[in-house]
Write a protein that holds these residues in place. Sequence first.
Motif, PDB file in Angstrom:
ATOM      1  N   GLU A 167      -0.401  22.773   4.263  1.00 53.76           N
ATOM      2  CA  GLU A 167      -1.198  23.999   4.155  1.00 53.76           C
ATOM      3  C   GLU A 167      -2.638  23.737   4.582  1.00 53.76           C
ATOM      4  O   GLU A 167      -3.236  24.515   5.333  1.00 53.76           O
ATOM      5  CB  GLU A 167      -1.161  24.525   2.726  1.00 53.76           C
ATOM      6  CG  GLU A 167      -1.946  25.828   2.540  1.00 53.76           C
ATOM      7  CD  GLU A 167      -1.855  26.345   1.109  1.00 53.76           C
ATOM      8  OE1 GLU A 167      -1.086  25.765   0.322  1.00 53.76           O
ATOM      9  OE2 GLU A 167      -2.564  27.317   0.803  1.00 53.76           O
ATOM     10  N   PHE A 168      -3.201  22.638   4.096  1.00 58.60           N
ATOM     11  CA  PHE A 168      -4.575  22.276   4.451  1.00 58.60           C
ATOM     12  C   PHE A 168      -4.694  22.031   5.950  1.00 58.60           C
ATOM     13  O   PHE A 168      -5.631  22.505   6.605  1.00 58.60           O
ATOM     14  CB  PHE A 168      -4.982  21.016   3.674  1.00 58.60           C
ATOM     15  CG  PHE A 168      -6.346  20.482   4.038  1.00 58.60           C
ATOM     16  CD1 PHE A 168      -7.490  20.995   3.461  1.00 58.60           C
ATOM     17  CD2 PHE A 168      -6.478  19.460   4.975  1.00 58.60           C
ATOM     18  CE1 PHE A 168      -8.747  20.499   3.789  1.00 58.60           C
ATOM     19  CE2 PHE A 168      -7.725  18.967   5.319  1.00 58.60           C
ATOM     20  CZ  PHE A 168      -8.864  19.491   4.719  1.00 58.60           C
ATOM     21  N   THR A 174      -4.713  25.174   7.971  1.00 57.29           N
ATOM     22  CA  THR A 174      -5.989  25.889   7.848  1.00 57.29           C
ATOM     23  C   THR A 174      -7.058  25.242   8.718  1.00 57.29           C
ATOM     24  O   THR A 174      -7.796  25.929   9.449  1.00 57.29           O
ATOM     25  CB  THR A 174      -6.444  25.888   6.377  1.00 57.29           C
ATOM     26  OG1 THR A 174      -5.458  26.548   5.582  1.00 57.29           O
ATOM     27  CG2 THR A 174      -7.775  26.604   6.229  1.00 57.29           C
ATOM     28  N   LYS A 175      -7.158  23.920   8.650  1.00 56.86           N
ATOM     29  CA  LYS A 175      -8.195  23.224   9.404  1.00 56.86           C
ATOM     30  C   LYS A 175      -7.956  23.297  10.915  1.00 56.86           C
ATOM     31  O   LYS A 175      -8.908  23.385  11.692  1.00 56.86           O
ATOM     32  CB  LYS A 175      -8.279  21.750   8.955  1.00 56.86           C
ATOM     33  CG  LYS A 175      -8.740  21.592   7.526  1.00 56.86           C
ATOM     34  CD  LYS A 175     -10.112  22.218   7.355  1.00 56.86           C
ATOM     35  CE  LYS A 175     -10.331  22.780   5.980  1.00 56.86           C
ATOM     36  NZ  LYS A 175     -11.582  23.531   5.850  1.00 56.86           N
ATOM     37  N   SER A 216      -6.644  25.751  12.453  1.00 61.07           N
ATOM     38  CA  SER A 216      -7.012  27.101  12.892  1.00 61.07           C
ATOM     39  C   SER A 216      -8.521  27.311  12.903  1.00 61.07           C
ATOM     40  O   SER A 216      -9.029  28.203  13.590  1.00 61.07           O
ATOM     41  CB  SER A 216      -6.359  28.147  11.977  1.00 61.07           C
ATOM     42  OG  SER A 216      -6.880  28.064  10.665  1.00 61.07           O
ATOM     43  N   GLU A 217      -9.266  26.480  12.128  1.00 64.26           N
ATOM     44  CA  GLU A 217     -10.721  26.633  12.064  1.00 64.26           C
ATOM     45  C   GLU A 217     -11.434  25.973  13.246  1.00 64.26           C
ATOM     46  O   GLU A 217     -12.626  26.205  13.448  1.00 64.26           O
ATOM     47  CB  GLU A 217     -11.240  26.018  10.754  1.00 64.26           C
ATOM     48  CG  GLU A 217     -10.874  26.829   9.515  1.00 64.26           C
ATOM     49  CD  GLU A 217     -11.329  26.163   8.235  1.00 64.26           C
ATOM     50  OE1 GLU A 217     -11.091  26.735   7.148  1.00 64.26           O
ATOM     51  OE2 GLU A 217     -11.928  25.068   8.314  1.00 64.26           O
TER      52      GLU A 217
END
Length: 871
Positions: free
Chosen positions: A108-109, A112-113, A115-116
Amino acid sequence: MASFDISFQARTTAANPEAIRTRAEELDILQSRLLGRADDLDADFNDAANQFTDLMAWNIQGQSAEELQLWRDAGTAIVYASSMVEMWAQHVETFKEERSAQMSEWWEFLGTKRSEIPDKYQGRTITATYPESEGFGLLGDENKCRSIYDEVVAKVADLETRERTNYQAFEDNADEIADRLRQGPTRANVQALIDAGINSWAFYNLDPNHYTMLVDGRELTEENAEEWAEELEDYWSGHKPLDERYHELMLMMSMITTNAMQAQQGGTGYRNEELDFLRAFYDELEENPNPNSMGVIGIPAQMEGDHLSDEEREHALGVLGDGLLALSDERVGGGYDELPASVRSVIGGPDFSGTRTAGGFSGTHEDWMERAGYLNDLLEHSHEDMEGGAEFSTRMMDTISLSLTRIDALGSDDSDMSGLVDVATRNEDANYAILTGEYPEGVEGDLPWTEETAENVTNRIIEDLYTHEWGDDGEAARGLTEWIEDTAWSDDEAERRMAAEAMDGLMETITTKDMHDALSDTGIEVELADGTEVPNAPFTAVNGEVADGFAHIFELYIESFADEEGIDNGHVDFEWEREEGEDRWNDDSRKLEMSPTERLIFLEYVMGNEDSAVRAHTASAVYSAAQTELYLETGNSVETGANAGVLQSLVDAALHNEAVNRNLDLEEEQAMRRKIVDGVANSGNNALGLVPGVGVVLQSTGQFIAPDLINQAFDDYVSATSHVDSTTTAIDVEYYTSARVLSEVIERGGGKLPVINDDIRIDDAGGATPQEVLERAGLLGERDGEYYIDFDGEAGDDAPNSSGVQEALNSFLESSEIDWVPRETESGAGFSSNFTEYFGRYYDPIQDQMRYTKGNIDGLYEGVAANSPSS
């Protein structure tokens, strides 16, 4: 999608809980056949008490005791093996659940990263060296990649640590199961199974004579309580040597008190039988027929001697202490009145009613101190998570606070009092009552004051606990508010609200004139680290741990201290008052409404201790630097500049007022400030290590700022302002903001300086060009043909003064444009000045109104500004 050159993969195992449980089921079938019940052994075998002969389908009534024991031993061996197999299955299950949670968290982390990562670098692999940072700013695609990569590295490091811990626990559990299987069904091993909730009644049903440590309701009788108390007292007094029976009884008592602790922590019920048992047990100890007996309170004296080792004595005292705390706790059905009379006589304080002479007074005090020491012996070895009841704890703090004046007068040691305060402050409801005058809603128990006397009593308790010169530097007294430090940013809204209400009560109590006089003028002389003596020191100089706690609380409520509540465009409302029934805590914004005067006085206390003063100034600098970063990103000068101005002005005014309280002249005050500034600078680039509370706030609010960015911003702030030859924070902030904005302009401009008029010269720097001025100041660097603001640069021997450097910064800023924030394009000078203007709009007037002199400082408590004509 972007990727990273690092990853995480937790180790696994081929062990399968379901396959393991199959083996346990096979052993259960064997057990059934042993007992003659074919393949059906009903649930009562494990979950309820039964006679062994009732469990047997075979007719064994006529067998001898020796033959019956063989049956018991065989049945015990089988159920023990089955239970250990089940425990192993649970260990495997726990390991796999934690591993699964770690992997889920990682994926999950990672998603997210990934995509950032900015669009510019999507589809590429981000490594430890690619892309390289651009300049020294905190914004820009490259720097964002670096920041995200650092977050991924940190996450992997954290997960790897947790993975090692999980796998090590898995291996340790495997070794432990193997050892326990080899050892067989010892009492300790069976107890471990019971504690794990496995086959709770099976061992008792098979062999009740051998496994009596189970907390069987049938054992919890008044008769047993009295018998056990008599037996244990014989052991404790040395009349009987310790044996297996002693350890069996102590194990039972430990289980009873452990159940109470679990009831406290989990809100689960505590059986009436257990509480009744404790009551009868202590009643029996209290009624010792020995004429020299002091009751329960005298048991520690009985344990003195060589019949118990230090470890055995401490364990016994701990079990007794746990029982007393359980008996006193309203949450498990107990209460203050349930305690033995000898214990209540200590908590009630010494009885001076019949004392007529100084010698009699001293003797009564010494007798009470001896008994209080025994109570501390009983409680200091209790489990650190075990709490006394609310009334018990509140009364304890009340009595101890009264004793401190006698201790100071008679020169007694305060270590026992410190220990008792440490135990009393475990109960947050009691701490809340001391700080607010009442228990939280729903808490049972009487208060040691009436509605009419509440303020006087609680003020006296706080004053006495804080102004006594504690041998532990106030560590125990810090407990009165330490729970606020722990729960101010809890995930539980009810806990956050309770902490805020207590903080509100603390602020209201300690900021009155009478309390300020008492807390600031303790009459105690303190010697500082450099040998300077502070006569009549404030309580925070006397008790460093309390000061450190106050500084931490300041950090956790730093946005409340920085809020514009009661300050209208820089004008301080000295008539700000609480309205009855008004909710001053806003859980959405996580802010507590406090008057400017209250905030100033609280901070003045913090300034009374050198270490906490450095901590508070560091927190303020971190907050100001963070507000600058937010401004560079949002362009919102109204909120960021104003809040930074309010906070910094209150901090600076508080330091000045503390200097006034110490009767320092201007030169001494400046030396005091310089020492603190040096302390802040020495915090290094890990400011959040000193002020973790600020990090909690800045990372939990809507405007999230990563820890590494906060530390970098603070480091730049300290480095930049170290170039400034000023004595005011306003100049520091203007200087840093200008340098930081220019740094961003240069970075976004590809390392090029803004084009300025060649004729511009800086008169304060001997007619040098702006570029020469910045270079001589060590503020402008060049690397590979690209310029950057070097916050860590060293100034040359011909370094210009601060006004010259500021003029050089402005020259470049006036020729630059700020077009990256969501507002109209403007010059760098205008953009920078917007922040500093709002900062100064609050900073300067607050300084004027709240920096007092020795002659007018009473105006602070009378609603009169320092610069008022009537002041």
